[in-house]
Design an enzyme around this catalytic site. Structure first.
Site, mmCIF file in Angstrom:
data_model
loop_
_atom_site.group_PDB
_atom_site.id
_atom_site.type_symbol
_atom_site.label_atom_id
_atom_site.label_comp_id
_atom_site.label_asym_id
_atom_site.label_seq_id
_atom_site.Cartn_x
_atom_site.Cartn_y
_atom_site.Cartn_z
ATOM 1 N N HIS A 93 3.533 -0.372 -7.196
ATOM 2 C CA HIS A 93 3.658 0.340 -5.911
ATOM 3 C C HIS A 93 3.761 -0.647 -4.769
ATOM 4 O O HIS A 93 2.869 -1.480 -4.576
ATOM 5 C CB HIS A 93 2.444 1.259 -5.705
ATOM 6 N N GLU A 118 1.724 6.195 -13.353
ATOM 7 C CA GLU A 118 1.221 7.394 -12.657
ATOM 8 C C GLU A 118 2.300 8.472 -12.682
ATOM 9 O O GLU A 118 2.073 9.576 -13.194
ATOM 10 C CB GLU A 118 0.824 7.021 -11.228
ATOM 11 N N HIS A 151 -0.695 -0.021 -11.448
ATOM 12 C CA HIS A 151 -1.561 0.847 -12.248
ATOM 13 C C HIS A 151 -1.111 0.664 -13.687
ATOM 14 O O HIS A 151 0.100 0.585 -13.942
ATOM 15 C CB HIS A 151 -1.396 2.325 -11.836
ATOM 16 N N HIS A 197 -10.332 -1.613 -8.128
ATOM 17 C CA HIS A 197 -9.514 -0.513 -8.658
ATOM 18 C C HIS A 197 -8.206 -1.049 -9.258
ATOM 19 O O HIS A 197 -7.666 -0.475 -10.196
ATOM 20 C CB HIS A 197 -9.161 0.496 -7.560
ATOM 21 N N HIS A 201 0.616 -3.350 -5.451
ATOM 22 C CA HIS A 201 -0.407 -3.297 -6.492
ATOM 23 C C HIS A 201 0.199 -2.586 -7.694
ATOM 24 O O HIS A 201 1.329 -2.095 -7.625
ATOM 25 C CB HIS A 201 -1.661 -2.542 -5.999
ATOM 26 N N THR A 243 -2.322 8.063 -4.378
ATOM 27 C CA THR A 243 -2.756 8.480 -5.718
ATOM 28 C C THR A 243 -4.199 8.066 -5.989
ATOM 29 O O THR A 243 -4.715 8.267 -7.076
ATOM 30 C CB THR A 243 -1.871 7.853 -6.820
#
Ligand SMILES: NS(=O)(=O)c1c(F)cccc1F
Ligand SMILES: [Zn+2]
Length: 259
Positions: A118, A105, A95, A63, A93, A197
């Protein structure tokens, strides 16, 4: 546990089918509207004490990439800000998007950043991260926006090992990394009560979103997009657009520790 992804078939619009809390009262991320945030003078300064020797390894979990920390003592902790007690850093990590125009996000007045970092911490009133994961005060996540600008040499340390974790399930050791070096100079933040999330979307996160971004170059963003959602040997799918869009605020208050 049911497999989920960011595709049309299994992506954010479908998560509620297996994780009904996706339509809950305190879901994340949200669009932050600075003019509607309430300055709260009772918010304490964030106190971030990280010991770089606690960084362990870096993993492609299918992911995102995740840098995991040894969390068996109070050497790498978050206190102050909106939280009470001590929270330990477990992992960080990111996104990101398929282009520099999307990827974060949280959004600010509808503005999307190309990437969002994050830093995930768990409340030491619980025995461990997994115990804390589904408690209403279980987690505190610091969100940091990345904005296109000059290349970020501290971030480059992470990107340099991506070759070893290109495919889902691959991991490598990642010692002596200080995530404090990934924070902007100012620790001004917005805070609100939200959720993970990603599935299982537990409503267990006190979000602490830093107002100031750190820099990342467009070339560095291209390196993120060389990671794969897929395992070695499968048809390769570029790891990008691994972000959930903003969710309904449902009456929640966003507070700021700055005017
Ligand atoms: N994205 S997030 O920071 O909410 C998050 C967590 F906090 C914990 C686990 C996975 C995850 F993705
Ligand atoms: Zn995240």
């Amino acid at each position: 546990s049911h497999s989920w992804d960011y595709s049309t078939q299994g992506g954010p619009d479908k998560w509620a089918e297996h994780f009904p809390i996706a339509n809950g009262a305190r879901q994340s991320p949200i669009n932050i509207i600075p003019s509607q945030a309430q300055f709260d003078s009772s918010l304490k300064p964030l106190k971030i004490q990280y010991d770089p020797s606690r960084s362990k390894d870096i993993l492609n979990n299918g992911h995102t990439f995740q840098v995991t920390f040894l969390d068996d003592n109070d050497s790498t902790i978050l206190t102050g800000g909106p939280i009470t007690g001590t929270y330990r850093l477990k992992q960080f990590h990111c996104h990101w998007g398929g282009s520099d125009n999307n990827g974060s996000e949280h959004t600010v007045d509808g503005v999307k950043y190309p990437c969002e970092l994050h830093l995930v911490h768990w409340n030491t009133k619980y025995a461990n991260f997994n115990e804390a994961l589904n408690k209403s005060d279980g987690l505190a996540v610091i969100g940091v926006f990345l904005k296109i600008g000059s290349a970020n040499p501290r971030l480059q340390k992470v990107l340099d090992v991506f070759g070893a974790i290109k495919a889902k399930g691959q991991q490598t050791t990642f010692p002596n990394f200080d995530p404090k070096n990934l924070l902007p100079a100012s620790l001004n933040f917005w805070t609100y009560e939200g959720s993970l999330t990603t599935p299982p979307l537990y409503e267990s996160v006190t979000w602490i979103v830093l107002k100031d971004p750190i820099s990342v170059s467009s070339t560095q963003m291209q390196q993120f997009r060389k990671l794969l959602f897929t395992s070695a040997g499968e048809t390769p799918l570029c790891m990008c657009n691994n972000y959930r869009p903003p969710q309904p605020i449902k009456g929640r208050k966003v507070r700021a520790n700055f005017k």
